[in-house]
Design an enzyme around this catalytic site. Structure first.
Site, mmCIF file in Angstrom:
data_model
loop_
_atom_site.group_PDB
_atom_site.id
_atom_site.type_symbol
_atom_site.label_atom_id
_atom_site.label_comp_id
_atom_site.label_asym_id
_atom_site.label_seq_id
_atom_site.Cartn_x
_atom_site.Cartn_y
_atom_site.Cartn_z
ATOM 1 N N SER A 185 3.811 -2.582 -10.742
ATOM 2 C CA SER A 185 2.783 -1.876 -11.489
ATOM 3 C C SER A 185 2.559 -2.520 -12.858
ATOM 4 O O SER A 185 2.229 -3.703 -12.943
ATOM 5 C CB SER A 185 3.160 -0.396 -11.591
ATOM 6 O OG SER A 185 2.085 0.378 -12.053
ATOM 7 N N ASP A 202 -4.155 3.036 -3.184
ATOM 8 C CA ASP A 202 -3.749 2.769 -4.559
ATOM 9 C C ASP A 202 -4.998 2.384 -5.346
ATOM 10 O O ASP A 202 -5.738 1.483 -4.918
ATOM 11 C CB ASP A 202 -2.736 1.611 -4.572
ATOM 12 C CG ASP A 202 -2.195 1.291 -5.963
ATOM 13 O OD1 ASP A 202 -2.629 1.923 -6.946
ATOM 14 O OD2 ASP A 202 -1.333 0.399 -6.048
ATOM 15 N N HIS A 216 0.726 3.838 -4.103
ATOM 16 C CA HIS A 216 1.241 3.021 -5.205
ATOM 17 C C HIS A 216 2.747 3.149 -5.370
ATOM 18 O O HIS A 216 3.435 2.171 -5.674
ATOM 19 C CB HIS A 216 0.536 3.429 -6.506
ATOM 20 C CG HIS A 216 0.945 2.630 -7.685
ATOM 21 N ND1 HIS A 216 0.525 1.330 -7.898
ATOM 22 C CD2 HIS A 216 1.749 2.926 -8.745
ATOM 23 C CE1 HIS A 216 1.042 0.865 -9.021
ATOM 24 N NE2 HIS A 216 1.786 1.809 -9.556
#
Length: 365
Positions: free
Chosen positions: A223, A317, A347
């Site tokens: 991320s 996501d 995600h």
């Protein structure tokens, strides 16, 4: 808000434990598969999804959005919806950190490995930052990977992705050094990538004494951590070192543009929402800074001569399309790229070691 949040911090661990220990084994034994259909046109019932009508005015096809969500992901999302958890973007940064810590504490542990060592290194401003070193059980020296944790540049620390780092260490036979960096909003952009550069330089300089092989390090992250990892790779290329041998970018943030289709398709309902990403960006960087390649690495003028990259994106996501765009841009610039799209995943699937077992094949790749 604070009392409401604390209430769920007490309940959430028990729910996650029940999910990991009871619900997933049931799904695995039954080998269930769920198909989720979402319609664009409300006048078509779900049962007619994919059917075509013909008439005087031509053909009308209600194709909607057909998607397959992994069974354990579906049930986890349903459990969380039933809990009516407060949205993280409605919390203060400190409340969001406490919420995230509670979720991490309740998550299943990663695999046993050879050794785990905590330490510190000097950040870009000279203050000490924490790292956690994960050493394989096999004899060394080992390849070295510098890992940057996720959390929207403001949540988490060097230990928050512990299960994932253990899993990476165990599967790759690499020495994983999970490093911290200064967090927003207390330390806004460009503090995080500056600390990322400092971390990689320090680890490269101390690789042998940490038990690693000399000659270069790989970078990895999830991320926002993947954002920092690839920014560090670009910086190392431009600065002439240290040598970066590869990039592992797990559901990376690569751009500040929120108009891509995945932001619409996955705006809500899959834990990481468009509103939460807006909240992260607002805490991290001023609007005028977001085009900077150190914040949006996809916007770098030169993406050539970067180390080989493996990029993982997930179907559900908001960051899916910018991860795909970065993979495409690297490939167009001549960089060896492997892009793995995790079907039916969200995600947060990748770091959910031991909780979302449908992600095992993705992590094994």
């Amino acid at each position: 808000m604070r009392d409401h949040t604390l209430k769920y911090l007490l309940v959430l661990p028990a729910v996650l434990v029940v999910f990991a220990t009871a619900i997933w084994p049931l799904l695995e034994s039954l080998r269930l598969s769920f198909t989720v259909g979402r319609l664009n046109k409300p006048d078509f019932p779900q049962g007619y999804l994919g059917f075509e009508r013909s008439g005087r005015d031509g053909n009308v096809l209600n194709d909607g959005v057909v998607c397959r969500v992994q069974p354990d992901v579906t049930i986890m999302l349903e459990l969380m919806e039933e809990m009516a958890l407060p949205p993280m973007d409605a919390m203060s940064p400190d409340e969001a950190r406490a919420f995230s810590e509670a979720m991490s504490a309740a998550s299943p542990p990663g695999p046993e490995i050879g050794d785990v060592v905590d330490g510190t290194f000097p950040g870009a401003d000279g203050d000490e930052l924490a790292f956690r070193l994960y050493r394989p059980a096999s004899p060394g020296p080992h390849p070295v990977v510098v890992y940057f944790h996720g959390g929207g540049w403001g949540i988490g620390d060097a230990t928050s992705d512990d299960a994932l780092c253990r899993d990476l260490c165990d599967r790759s036979g690499s020495l994983i050094v999970s490093v911290d960096y200064r967090h927003a909003p207390e330390a806004r952009f460009p503090a995080a990538p500056e600390d990322g550069v400092a971390a990689v330089s320090w680890v490269a300089d101390h690789a042998e004494e940490l038990g690693g092989r000399p000659g270069g390090v790989a970078v990895a992250g999830w991320s926002a951590g993947a954002n920092i990892a690839t920014v560090v790779a670009q910086h190392a290329r431009d600065a002439g070192g240290p040598t970066i041998t590869g990039q592992l970018l797990l559901t990376p943030v690569t751009d500040c543009d929120m108009t891509r289709a995945s932001y619409t398709d996955n705006a809500d309902g899959y834990i990481l929402t468009r509103d939460l990403l807006t909240w992260f960006w607002n805490h991290y960087a001023d609007p005028e800074d977001r085009d900077d390649p150190r914040a949006s690495p996809l916007r770098a003028a030169n993406l050539g001569d970067l180390p080989p990259a493996m990029i993982v994106t997930c179907d559900f996501d908001p960051l899916r399309d910018e991860g795909q765009a970065y993979a495409d841009a690297l490939a167009a610039a001549g960089v060896p790229v492997e892009h793995l799209r995790a079907r039916g995943q969200i995600h947060t699937s990748i770091p959910a070691v031991g909780a979302l077992l449908s992600g095992v094949d993705v992590r094994a790749a």
